[in-house]
Enzyme design. Structure first.
Site, PDB file in Angstrom:
ATOM      1  N   HIS A 144       0.844  -1.207   0.000  1.00 52.29           N
ATOM      2  CA  HIS A 144       0.000   0.000   0.000  1.00 52.29           C
ATOM      3  C   HIS A 144       0.878   1.256   0.000  1.00 52.29           C
ATOM      4  O   HIS A 144       0.621   2.201  -0.747  1.00 52.29           O
ATOM      5  CB  HIS A 144      -0.889   0.039   1.253  1.00 52.29           C
ATOM      6  CG  HIS A 144      -1.970  -1.004   1.294  1.00 52.29           C
ATOM      7  ND1 HIS A 144      -2.155  -1.842   2.357  1.00 52.29           N
ATOM      8  CD2 HIS A 144      -2.945  -1.324   0.395  1.00 52.29           C
ATOM      9  CE1 HIS A 144      -3.205  -2.637   2.129  1.00 52.29           C
ATOM     10  NE2 HIS A 144      -3.698  -2.348   0.949  1.00 52.29           N
ATOM     11  N   LYS A 191     -15.421  -8.055   5.475  1.00 52.94           N
ATOM     12  CA  LYS A 191     -14.218  -8.554   6.158  1.00 52.94           C
ATOM     13  C   LYS A 191     -14.272  -8.257   7.645  1.00 52.94           C
ATOM     14  O   LYS A 191     -14.650  -7.149   8.045  1.00 52.94           O
ATOM     15  CB  LYS A 191     -12.971  -7.860   5.587  1.00 52.94           C
ATOM     16  CG  LYS A 191     -12.588  -8.266   4.189  1.00 52.94           C
ATOM     17  CD  LYS A 191     -11.333  -7.503   3.747  1.00 52.94           C
ATOM     18  CE  LYS A 191     -10.930  -7.844   2.330  1.00 52.94           C
ATOM     19  NZ  LYS A 191      -9.799  -7.014   1.870  1.00 52.94           N
ATOM     20  N   ARG A 205      -2.467  -6.870  -8.022  1.00 57.56           N
ATOM     21  CA  ARG A 205      -1.371  -7.802  -7.753  1.00 57.56           C
ATOM     22  C   ARG A 205      -1.393  -8.980  -8.724  1.00 57.56           C
ATOM     23  O   ARG A 205      -0.443  -9.221  -9.435  1.00 57.56           O
ATOM     24  CB  ARG A 205      -1.465  -8.329  -6.317  1.00 57.56           C
ATOM     25  CG  ARG A 205      -1.174  -7.288  -5.247  1.00 57.56           C
ATOM     26  CD  ARG A 205      -1.597  -7.774  -3.885  1.00 57.56           C
ATOM     27  NE  ARG A 205      -3.026  -8.075  -3.875  1.00 57.56           N
ATOM     28  CZ  ARG A 205      -3.667  -8.671  -2.878  1.00 57.56           C
ATOM     29  NH1 ARG A 205      -2.999  -9.050  -1.818  1.00 57.56           N
ATOM     30  NH2 ARG A 205      -4.954  -8.877  -2.939  1.00 57.56           N
TER      31      ARG A 205
HETATM   32  N1  COA Z   1       0.527  -4.494  -2.486  1.00 55.54           N
HETATM   33  C1  COA Z   1       0.289  -5.554  -1.702  1.00 55.54           C
HETATM   34  N2  COA Z   1      -0.915  -5.890  -1.264  1.00 55.54           N
HETATM   35  C2  COA Z   1      -1.953  -5.103  -1.578  1.00 55.54           C
HETATM   36  C3  COA Z   1      -1.780  -3.977  -2.362  1.00 55.54           C
HETATM   37  C4  COA Z   1      -0.485  -3.671  -2.816  1.00 55.54           C
HETATM   38  N3  COA Z   1      -0.247  -2.605  -3.592  1.00 55.54           N
HETATM   39  N4  COA Z   1      -2.972  -3.396  -2.539  1.00 55.54           N
HETATM   40  C5  COA Z   1      -3.858  -4.150  -1.888  1.00 55.54           C
HETATM   41  N5  COA Z   1      -3.253  -5.175  -1.291  1.00 55.54           N
HETATM   42  C6  COA Z   1      -3.929  -6.251  -0.547  1.00 55.54           C
HETATM   43  C7  COA Z   1      -4.376  -5.907   0.836  1.00 55.54           C
HETATM   44  O1  COA Z   1      -3.415  -6.270   1.784  1.00 55.54           O
HETATM   45  C8  COA Z   1      -5.667  -6.699   0.969  1.00 55.54           C
HETATM   46  O2  COA Z   1      -5.451  -8.007   1.364  1.00 55.54           O
HETATM   47  P1  COA Z   1      -6.632  -8.877   2.008  1.00 55.54           P
HETATM   48  O3  COA Z   1      -7.654  -9.093   0.940  1.00 55.54           O
HETATM   49  O4  COA Z   1      -5.948 -10.107   2.422  1.00 55.54           O
HETATM   50  O5  COA Z   1      -7.173  -8.091   3.157  1.00 55.54           O
HETATM   51  C9  COA Z   1      -6.208  -6.724  -0.437  1.00 55.54           C
HETATM   52  O6  COA Z   1      -5.114  -6.532  -1.266  1.00 55.54           O
HETATM   53  C10 COA Z   1      -7.198  -5.650  -0.727  1.00 55.54           C
HETATM   54  O7  COA Z   1      -7.241  -4.738   0.327  1.00 55.54           O
HETATM   55  P2  COA Z   1      -7.424  -3.206   0.240  1.00 55.54           P
HETATM   56  O8  COA Z   1      -6.535  -2.571  -0.768  1.00 55.54           O
HETATM   57  O9  COA Z   1      -7.320  -2.682   1.637  1.00 55.54           O
HETATM   58  O10 COA Z   1      -8.866  -3.044  -0.353  1.00 55.54           O
HETATM   59  P3  COA Z   1     -10.224  -3.766  -0.103  1.00 55.54           P
HETATM   60  O11 COA Z   1     -10.443  -4.711  -1.218  1.00 55.54           O
HETATM   61  O12 COA Z   1     -10.353  -4.281   1.261  1.00 55.54           O
HETATM   62  O13 COA Z   1     -11.148  -2.494  -0.257  1.00 55.54           O
HETATM   63  C11 COA Z   1     -13.024  -1.156  -0.835  1.00 55.54           C
HETATM   64  C12 COA Z   1     -12.350  -2.530  -0.897  1.00 55.54           C
HETATM   65  C13 COA Z   1     -12.992  -0.594   0.550  1.00 55.54           C
HETATM   66  C14 COA Z   1     -12.310  -0.214  -1.786  1.00 55.54           C
HETATM   67  C15 COA Z   1     -14.468  -1.370  -1.315  1.00 55.54           C
HETATM   68  O14 COA Z   1     -15.044  -2.383  -0.531  1.00 55.54           O
HETATM   69  C16 COA Z   1     -15.293  -0.101  -1.181  1.00 55.54           C
HETATM   70  O15 COA Z   1     -15.216   0.776  -1.997  1.00 55.54           O
HETATM   71  N6  COA Z   1     -16.087  -0.021  -0.120  1.00 55.54           N
HETATM   72  C17 COA Z   1     -16.985   1.110   0.156  1.00 55.54           C
HETATM   73  C18 COA Z   1     -18.435   0.725  -0.150  1.00 55.54           C
HETATM   74  C19 COA Z   1     -18.687   0.762  -1.636  1.00 55.54           C
HETATM   75  O16 COA Z   1     -18.641   1.775  -2.278  1.00 55.54           O
HETATM   76  N7  COA Z   1     -19.005  -0.439  -2.169  1.00 55.54           N
HETATM   77  C20 COA Z   1     -19.260  -0.612  -3.555  1.00 55.54           C
HETATM   78  C21 COA Z   1     -17.977  -0.909  -4.286  1.00 55.54           C
HETATM   79  S1  COA Z   1     -18.291  -1.187  -5.985  1.00 55.54           S
END
Ligand code: COA
Length: 164
Positions: free
Chosen positions: A19, A43, A92
């Site tokens: 991140h 989650k 990724r």
């Molecule tokens: N390098 C390494 N790992 C990475 C990374 C990077 N550059 N970017 C992301 N990751 C990993 C994270 O560690 C995480 O791992 P996990 O799945 O084991 O927890 C995963 O990739 C994704 O996590 P993150 O980047 O924190 O995003 P998320 O998928 O949890 O977030 C939201 C999703 C919050 C963006 C989405 O649910 C959202 O927009 N929510 C708001 C409500 C909404 O509008 N919903 C409709 C969406 S269409």
């Protein structure tokens, strides 16, 4: 440049070196990056949103071009409220692609003015995930190479007792 800011949403539970790397690289493209900590309803979380915001604020405390916030509700509503039309996400693996495509299409259908920009995660971070970090820490394994030292300390504090 038409867009000076991008919103980087995520659960960040906890934030990883992947991140951080993504934010730093995005700052080479945008003047300002708003890290938006979301409450991901699908989650179970280790850290509260406030704790995640605090961690990210500490990590980027010397960078005035990074803002860390928390939002409830739909990402596109929050982006509209902030007047930002670029959503930033990291990719990724193939698995990410399917999930991200679905989110990008959904966001576009609700808010057509929004553009999702993807940056490929750097190779050395492509295996890292917040879930795996928590699992490794839970069993007392090393997470030093995956997270910022502040995050490592916070994770260790939360997961006090290494499980057998
Ligand atoms: N390098 C390494 N790992 C990475 C990374 C990077 N550059 N970017 C992301 N990751 C990993 C994270 O560690 C995480 O791992 P996990 O799945 O084991 O927890 C995963 O990739 C994704 O996590 P993150 O980047 O924190 O995003 P998320 O998928 O949890 O977030 C939201 C999703 C919050 C963006 C989405 O649910 C959202 O927009 N929510 C708001 C409500 C909404 O509008 N919903 C409709 C969406 S269409």
């Amino acid at each position: 440049m038409r867009h000076t800011s991008a919103i980087y949403p995520g659960s960040f539970d906890p934030p990883t070196l992947g991140h951080i790397n993504l934010v730093n690289r995005a700052l080479g493209i945008f003047k300002r990056v708003v890290i938006a900590v979301a409450t991901n309803t699908t989650k179970a979380s280790l850290f509260t949103p406030e704790e995640r915001v605090e961690l990210l604020q500490s990590i980027f405390k010397d960078n005035p071009n990074v803002e860390v916030t928390h939002f409830h509700g739909l990402l596109v509503d929050y982006a509209r409220k902030r007047g930002v039309e670029v959503l930033l996400r990291g990719l990724r693996t193939n698995n990410d692609y399917e999930y991200e495509l679905q989110m990008a299409f959904s966001n576009k259908s609700i808010a057509p003015e929004m553009e999702t920009i993807f940056l490929m995660t750097e190779n050395q971070y492509s295996h890292i995930s917040s879930t795996l970090i928590k699992e490794i820490a839970y069993f007392g394994g090393p997470i030093k190479k995956m997270v910022h030292p502040l995050v490592e300390k916070a994770v260790r504090k939360k997961i006090k007792k290494p499980k057998p």
